[in-house]
Motif scaffolding. Structure first.
Motif, PDB file in Angstrom:
ATOM      1  N   GLY A 152      -8.524  15.851   6.454  1.00 15.03           N
ATOM      2  CA  GLY A 152      -7.695  14.890   7.360  1.00 15.03           C
ATOM      3  C   GLY A 152      -6.972  14.032   6.509  1.00 15.03           C
ATOM      4  N   TYR A 153      -6.441  12.834   6.721  1.00 13.47           N
ATOM      5  CA  TYR A 153      -5.473  11.955   6.342  1.00 13.47           C
ATOM      6  C   TYR A 153      -6.188  10.742   5.702  1.00 13.47           C
ATOM      7  N   PHE A 154      -5.622  10.429   4.430  1.00 10.52           N
ATOM      8  CA  PHE A 154      -6.439   9.320   3.640  1.00 10.52           C
ATOM      9  C   PHE A 154      -5.583   8.413   2.938  1.00 10.52           C
ATOM     10  N   ALA A 155      -5.880   7.085   2.633  1.00 13.52           N
ATOM     11  CA  ALA A 155      -5.275   6.386   1.750  1.00 13.52           C
ATOM     12  C   ALA A 155      -6.237   5.375   1.239  1.00 13.52           C
ATOM     13  N   SER A 156      -5.853   4.403   0.078  1.00 14.03           N
ATOM     14  CA  SER A 156      -6.788   3.578  -0.556  1.00 14.03           C
ATOM     15  C   SER A 156      -6.612   2.213   0.401  1.00 14.03           C
ATOM     16  N   PRO A 157      -7.823   1.755   0.203  1.00 10.23           N
ATOM     17  CA  PRO A 157      -7.835   0.235   0.818  1.00 10.23           C
ATOM     18  C   PRO A 157      -6.679  -0.566   0.207  1.00 10.23           C
ATOM     19  N   SER A 158      -6.368  -0.781  -1.136  1.00 11.84           N
ATOM     20  CA  SER A 158      -5.154  -1.385  -1.588  1.00 11.84           C
ATOM     21  C   SER A 158      -3.972  -1.034  -1.089  1.00 11.84           C
ATOM     22  N   TYR A 159      -3.694   0.111  -0.771  1.00  8.99           N
ATOM     23  CA  TYR A 159      -2.377   0.732  -0.306  1.00  8.99           C
ATOM     24  C   TYR A 159      -2.500   0.291   1.239  1.00  8.99           C
ATOM     25  N   LEU A 160      -3.131   0.334   2.188  1.00  4.05           N
ATOM     26  CA  LEU A 160      -3.357   0.014   3.438  1.00  4.05           C
ATOM     27  C   LEU A 160      -2.966  -1.715   3.474  1.00  4.05           C
ATOM     28  N   ALA A 161      -3.839  -2.297   2.634  1.00  3.71           N
ATOM     29  CA  ALA A 161      -3.740  -4.090   2.550  1.00  3.71           C
ATOM     30  C   ALA A 161      -2.107  -4.146   2.449  1.00  3.71           C
ATOM     31  N   GLU A 162      -1.359  -3.469   1.872  1.00  4.41           N
ATOM     32  CA  GLU A 162      -0.260  -3.881   1.254  1.00  4.41           C
ATOM     33  C   GLU A 162       0.987  -3.160   2.444  1.00  4.41           C
ATOM     34  N   ALA A 163       0.593  -2.033   3.068  1.00  6.00           N
ATOM     35  CA  ALA A 163       1.548  -1.256   3.506  1.00  6.00           C
ATOM     36  C   ALA A 163       1.166  -1.287   5.226  1.00  6.00           C
ATOM     37  N   GLY A 164      -0.116  -1.781   5.683  1.00  3.86           N
ATOM     38  CA  GLY A 164      -0.537  -1.644   6.893  1.00  3.86           C
ATOM     39  C   GLY A 164      -1.091  -0.237   7.195  1.00  3.86           C
ATOM     40  N   THR A 165      -1.741  -0.194   8.036  1.00  6.20           N
ATOM     41  CA  THR A 165      -2.330   1.156   8.779  1.00  6.20           C
ATOM     42  C   THR A 165      -1.621   1.666   9.556  1.00  6.20           C
TER      43      THR A 165
END
Length: 301
Positions: A163-176
């Motif tokens: 699947g497709y994944f990202a870290s919580p810190s990246y999503l907090a900065e760049a959006g989901t």
């Protein structure tokens, strides 16, 4: 006509090369060529057309090849029926495989060794799908993803979910991202299976296929490197669930798109020829077919 020469001819026909057949059977190329010539002389027909670049079966060669395969398979079946296969299984098996497989299957490989203690395993990591050099000798080549054209015999072992994944810190900065097209506005971590391949991801839903062409921030051929970069906020990556699920459970990664776009990455075992497969290799291949899907399911549930 000797049975051994018939077997050798089948190997030559399947590998398309005196050199490859010699390497596989551990005999000189000149011996392979001489024995095939003697077989042709005994049959009084030409079985192969030889050029400087390739070998091709003649019409008579194709007929002989098909009949020889049937005969050899019948002989092999009889031998297997009367032999104590497990008691005679011994020797070394050389396996090239994605490092993911060793991670997934470590416990099961140990169980295989307990079951067949006279078999030793040489497990060599290979995380791309580039052609294996002619100098690399192996018994099994495990490969993920779609297969390239190859002279090897392929058997599907199962699928690796992803699947497709990202870290919580990246999503907090760049959006989901809420849909695949949103990925063009994000940092993408792209794993390259073949050097120079087009960086794109394919998504499937009720509307059909969507192709998102990417401009990756980072390209790597290392699954471990890709995982580390994702965990440290480098961007969005496509990962196997075997790697990602424990980190999702720990809160270090987030699964994107509400798991709508799941992957099933096929995993294949490739081997040089149906003939001359040692019993130890057949046993391992059979074991992988039976146990690998169970191992994957257990690790991602």
């Amino acid at each position: 006509m000797k049975l051994e020469d018939m077997e050798l001819f089948v190997v030559v026909a399947e590998l398309g090369s005196f050199t490859k057949a010699g390497d596989y059977c551990d005999i000189p190329k000149s011996t392979v060529s001489r024995r095939v010539k003697e077989l042709e002389d005994s049959l009084k027909v030409r079985l192969l057309n030889r050029t400087t670049r390739a070998l091709h079966l003649t019409q008579q060669g194709e007929v002989f090849y098909q009949r020889a395969k049937t005969i050899l398979e019948d002989i092999s079946r009889i031998q297997n029926e009367v032999a104590d296969e497990q008691a005679t299984a011994s020797g070394r098996i050389t396996v090239y495989a994605p490092s993911l497989l060793f991670h997934v299957f470590a416990r099961w490989m140990t169980e295989f060794r307990k079951k067949f203690p006279n078999i030793s395993l040489e497990l060599l990591s290979r995380d791309d799908n580039a052609p294996l050099g002619d100098d690399k000798r192996f018994d099994l080549l495990i490969q993920a993803g779609q297969l390239q054209d190859s002279s090897f015999i392929a058997k599907k072992l199962g699928d690796i979910p992803g699947g497709y994944f990202a870290s919580p810190s990246y999503l907090a900065e760049a959006g989901t991202p809420s849909k695949p097209e949103d990925l063009t506005e994000h940092n993408i971590l792209f794993r390259e299976l073949v050097h120079g391949e087009e960086p794109e991801w394919h998504f499937y839903d009720d509307q059909g296929e969507h192709v998102v062409r990417l401009e990756p921030s980072i390209i790597t051929d290392s699954p471990q490197g890709l995982l580390a970069l994702t965990c440290h906020g480098g961007g969005i990556a496509r990962l196997s669930k075997v790697h990602a699920k424990p980190l999702v459970d720990e809160g270090k990664l987030v699964s994107l798109f509400d798991d709508r776009y799941q992957l099933a990455i096929p995993l294949y075992a490739l081997y040089p020829s149906r003939r001359y497969m040692p019993e130890r290799v057949r046993l391992l291949l059979q074991y992988l077919e039976s146990e690998l899907p169970k191992a994957v399911a257990q690790l991602v549930r």
